[in-house]
Write a protein that holds these residues in place. Structure first.
Motif, PDB file in Angstrom:
ATOM      1  N   ARG A  76      72.976  55.395  31.477  1.00  0.00           N
ATOM      2  CA  ARG A  76      73.042  55.312  30.011  1.00  0.00           C
ATOM      3  C   ARG A  76      72.290  56.473  29.360  1.00  0.00           C
ATOM      4  O   ARG A  76      72.755  57.067  28.389  1.00  0.00           O
ATOM      5  CB  ARG A  76      72.473  53.968  29.546  1.00  0.00           C
ATOM      6  CG  ARG A  76      72.666  53.693  28.049  1.00  0.00           C
ATOM      7  CD  ARG A  76      72.193  52.293  27.687  1.00  0.00           C
ATOM      8  NE  ARG A  76      72.924  51.287  28.437  1.00  0.00           N
ATOM      9  CZ  ARG A  76      72.394  50.473  29.323  1.00  0.00           C
ATOM     10  NH1 ARG A  76      71.090  50.555  29.594  1.00  0.00           N
ATOM     11  NH2 ARG A  76      73.126  49.583  29.958  1.00  0.00           N
ATOM     12  N   GLU A 133      79.628  52.163  32.678  1.00  0.00           N
ATOM     13  CA  GLU A 133      78.275  52.442  33.146  1.00  0.00           C
ATOM     14  C   GLU A 133      77.979  51.684  34.431  1.00  0.00           C
ATOM     15  O   GLU A 133      77.310  52.211  35.333  1.00  0.00           O
ATOM     16  CB  GLU A 133      77.264  52.062  32.063  1.00  0.00           C
ATOM     17  CG  GLU A 133      77.315  52.952  30.835  1.00  0.00           C
ATOM     18  CD  GLU A 133      76.328  52.494  29.776  1.00  0.00           C
ATOM     19  OE1 GLU A 133      75.618  51.489  30.020  1.00  0.00           O
ATOM     20  OE2 GLU A 133      76.274  53.129  28.699  1.00  0.00           O
ATOM     21  N   ARG A 134      78.480  50.454  34.535  1.00  0.00           N
ATOM     22  CA  ARG A 134      78.219  49.648  35.726  1.00  0.00           C
ATOM     23  C   ARG A 134      78.827  50.307  36.964  1.00  0.00           C
ATOM     24  O   ARG A 134      78.170  50.411  38.011  1.00  0.00           O
ATOM     25  CB  ARG A 134      78.808  48.244  35.550  1.00  0.00           C
ATOM     26  CG  ARG A 134      78.595  47.331  36.757  1.00  0.00           C
ATOM     27  CD  ARG A 134      79.256  45.980  36.552  1.00  0.00           C
ATOM     28  NE  ARG A 134      80.695  46.110  36.392  1.00  0.00           N
ATOM     29  CZ  ARG A 134      81.552  46.286  37.407  1.00  0.00           C
ATOM     30  NH1 ARG A 134      81.104  46.357  38.655  1.00  0.00           N
ATOM     31  NH2 ARG A 134      82.846  46.372  37.183  1.00  0.00           N
ATOM     32  N   ALA A 189      76.929  53.523  37.855  1.00  0.00           N
ATOM     33  CA  ALA A 189      75.614  53.212  38.429  1.00  0.00           C
ATOM     34  C   ALA A 189      75.741  52.752  39.882  1.00  0.00           C
ATOM     35  O   ALA A 189      74.945  53.150  40.745  1.00  0.00           O
ATOM     36  CB  ALA A 189      74.921  52.144  37.593  1.00  0.00           C
ATOM     37  N   GLU A 190      76.747  51.938  40.169  1.00  0.00           N
ATOM     38  CA  GLU A 190      76.941  51.448  41.535  1.00  0.00           C
ATOM     39  C   GLU A 190      77.261  52.596  42.490  1.00  0.00           C
ATOM     40  O   GLU A 190      76.744  52.662  43.607  1.00  0.00           O
ATOM     41  CB  GLU A 190      78.079  50.415  41.559  1.00  0.00           C
ATOM     42  CG  GLU A 190      77.711  49.091  40.922  1.00  0.00           C
ATOM     43  CD  GLU A 190      78.892  48.138  40.862  1.00  0.00           C
ATOM     44  OE1 GLU A 190      80.022  48.566  41.237  1.00  0.00           O
ATOM     45  OE2 GLU A 190      78.705  46.987  40.432  1.00  0.00           O
ATOM     46  N   LYS A 210      74.201  54.939  42.951  1.00  0.00           N
ATOM     47  CA  LYS A 210      73.008  54.277  43.483  1.00  0.00           C
ATOM     48  C   LYS A 210      71.793  54.496  42.573  1.00  0.00           C
ATOM     49  O   LYS A 210      70.675  54.748  43.029  1.00  0.00           O
ATOM     50  CB  LYS A 210      72.684  54.773  44.902  1.00  0.00           C
ATOM     51  CG  LYS A 210      73.819  54.656  45.885  1.00  0.00           C
ATOM     52  CD  LYS A 210      74.305  53.224  46.045  1.00  0.00           C
ATOM     53  CE  LYS A 210      75.417  53.147  47.085  1.00  0.00           C
ATOM     54  NZ  LYS A 210      76.026  51.785  47.145  1.00  0.00           N
ATOM     55  N   VAL A 211      72.023  54.413  41.280  1.00  0.00           N
ATOM     56  CA  VAL A 211      70.952  54.500  40.301  1.00  0.00           C
ATOM     57  C   VAL A 211      71.111  53.334  39.332  1.00  0.00           C
ATOM     58  O   VAL A 211      72.105  52.606  39.374  1.00  0.00           O
ATOM     59  CB  VAL A 211      70.986  55.842  39.522  1.00  0.00           C
ATOM     60  CG1 VAL A 211      70.759  57.015  40.463  1.00  0.00           C
ATOM     61  CG2 VAL A 211      72.300  56.013  38.776  1.00  0.00           C
ATOM     62  N   SER A 212      70.135  53.154  38.477  1.00  0.00           N
ATOM     63  CA  SER A 212      70.206  52.056  37.526  1.00  0.00           C
ATOM     64  C   SER A 212      71.196  52.377  36.403  1.00  0.00           C
ATOM     65  O   SER A 212      71.490  53.545  36.116  1.00  0.00           O
ATOM     66  CB  SER A 212      68.829  51.789  36.926  1.00  0.00           C
ATOM     67  OG  SER A 212      68.445  52.863  36.079  1.00  0.00           O
ATOM     68  N   ARG A 213      71.675  51.321  35.764  1.00  0.00           N
ATOM     69  CA  ARG A 213      72.558  51.519  34.617  1.00  0.00           C
ATOM     70  C   ARG A 213      71.818  52.232  33.497  1.00  0.00           C
ATOM     71  O   ARG A 213      72.415  52.988  32.729  1.00  0.00           O
ATOM     72  CB  ARG A 213      73.105  50.174  34.128  1.00  0.00           C
ATOM     73  CG  ARG A 213      74.102  49.545  35.081  1.00  0.00           C
ATOM     74  CD  ARG A 213      74.635  48.220  34.578  1.00  0.00           C
ATOM     75  NE  ARG A 213      75.409  48.388  33.353  1.00  0.00           N
ATOM     76  CZ  ARG A 213      76.041  47.371  32.753  1.00  0.00           C
ATOM     77  NH1 ARG A 213      75.962  46.141  33.255  1.00  0.00           N
ATOM     78  NH2 ARG A 213      76.719  47.581  31.659  1.00  0.00           N
ATOM     79  N   ASN A 214      70.511  51.993  33.404  1.00  0.00           N
ATOM     80  CA  ASN A 214      69.718  52.659  32.370  1.00  0.00           C
ATOM     81  C   ASN A 214      69.701  54.178  32.588  1.00  0.00           C
ATOM     82  O   ASN A 214      69.758  54.957  31.625  1.00  0.00           O
ATOM     83  CB  ASN A 214      68.289  52.117  32.371  1.00  0.00           C
ATOM     84  CG  ASN A 214      67.493  52.625  31.186  1.00  0.00           C
ATOM     85  OD1 ASN A 214      67.910  52.459  30.037  1.00  0.00           O
ATOM     86  ND2 ASN A 214      66.357  53.241  31.443  1.00  0.00           N
ATOM     87  N   THR A 215      69.635  54.614  33.868  1.00  0.00           N
ATOM     88  CA  THR A 215      69.669  56.045  34.167  1.00  0.00           C
ATOM     89  C   THR A 215      70.995  56.646  33.743  1.00  0.00           C
ATOM     90  O   THR A 215      71.048  57.729  33.140  1.00  0.00           O
ATOM     91  CB  THR A 215      69.444  56.287  35.673  1.00  0.00           C
ATOM     92  OG1 THR A 215      68.153  55.791  36.035  1.00  0.00           O
ATOM     93  CG2 THR A 215      69.526  57.760  36.007  1.00  0.00           C
ATOM     94  N   ARG A 275      66.541  62.411  38.739  1.00  0.00           N
ATOM     95  CA  ARG A 275      67.713  61.551  38.655  1.00  0.00           C
ATOM     96  C   ARG A 275      68.596  61.851  37.448  1.00  0.00           C
ATOM     97  O   ARG A 275      69.820  61.864  37.561  1.00  0.00           O
ATOM     98  CB  ARG A 275      67.283  60.076  38.630  1.00  0.00           C
ATOM     99  CG  ARG A 275      66.768  59.550  39.952  1.00  0.00           C
ATOM    100  CD  ARG A 275      67.890  59.537  40.999  1.00  0.00           C
ATOM    101  NE  ARG A 275      67.395  59.104  42.298  1.00  0.00           N
ATOM    102  CZ  ARG A 275      67.470  57.854  42.741  1.00  0.00           C
ATOM    103  NH1 ARG A 275      67.976  56.914  41.973  1.00  0.00           N
ATOM    104  NH2 ARG A 275      67.030  57.557  43.926  1.00  0.00           N
TER     105      ARG A 275
END
Length: 243
Positions: free
Chosen positions: A54, A39-40, A43-44, A47-52, A13
């Motif tokens: 970041r 980042e939001r 991420a949307e 289709k991954v997390s915001r942490n990914t 990822r």
């Protein structure tokens, strides 16, 4: 704008996010200084997390590709491509003499060559920016008793930037913390770096004259004064230990 980002379905990822971001930057023709989506939003769309997202941006930041501005967002600092290789640096810390000398050897190689390339490639606008940074550094040095670390850093960054090779600035940005130890009175030398002050102007003069060999020579002279300061500090510490 962000509808162009495709969802990512892969186990790798973080690398996939980096590749997708680079593709997005190229597709949108974003250049240095322009702002990336939040980042939001990234991420949307991915289709991954915001942490990914970041973590991916943190890797870019470490490579000097982006700048995160508190309360403002993430801005591109250098050109990027999906074909880029991401090469993390593992750097040993410490303010001991041996560690500082190892870092200085890297500084010697990078600064001398960057100054020479800058003398060949710098245009009129580049020279004006380098001189502006130099003026700020000299003013800070004179009015703050030699405390001009940030201005000094910005002067050298301007040279790296005008060298025409973005790898210089990226490598130096990744080594930011190590290089800044030279402005923190290493080895107890309170006037550390003061002897290098005049060489910033002579380096610029050679760059402005489009004299690459002169610029390289003056950069090496600057580094030689820093080495002398390190040796002086190490000698003083030995004397103190004997007492």
């Amino acid at each position: 704008m962000t509808d162009l980002l495709p969802p990512i379905q892969t186990t790798a990822r973080d690398d996939a996010v980096l590749k997708a971001l680079a593709g997005f930057v190229r597709q949108e023709s974003l250049g240095p200084g322009e702002k990336l989506p939040t980042e939001r939003i990234l991420a949307e769309r991915l289709k991954v997390s915001r942490n990914t997202v970041r973590e991916a941006l943190t890797r870019w930041e470490g490579l000097g590709l982006v700048e995160r501005r508190q309360g403002s967002g993430t801005y591109l600092k250098a050109a990027v491509s999906p074909d880029m290789l991401h090469m993390p640096l593992t750097l040993a810390g410490g303010n001991d003499f041996a560690g500082l000398m190892r870092t200085l050897e890297i500084r010697r190689a990078l600064e001398a060559e960057a100054a020479a390339l800058c003398a060949i490639r710098a245009g009129r606008a580049d020279l004006a920016e380098i001189e502006r940074k130099l003026d700020l550094m000299e003013e800070a040095f004179r009015t703050r008793a030699g405390m001009s670390s940030e201005e000094d850093w910005e002067f050298h960054q301007a040279i790296y930037r005008a060298s025409g090779n973005p790898l210089f600035e990226q490598i130096i940005s990744a080594m930011h913390e190590l290089f800044h130890r030279f402005w923190e009175h290493p080895l107890g030398v309170r006037d550390f770096g003061h002897a290098s002050f005049p060489y910033h102007r002579t380096i610029f003069n050679c760059i402005a004259a489009h004299d690459p060999e002169g610029a390289r020579t003056e950069a090496l002279k600057l580094i030689a004064t820093v080495e002398d300061d390190l040796k002086r500090g190490a000698a003083n510490l030995k004397l103190s230990d004997r007492k």
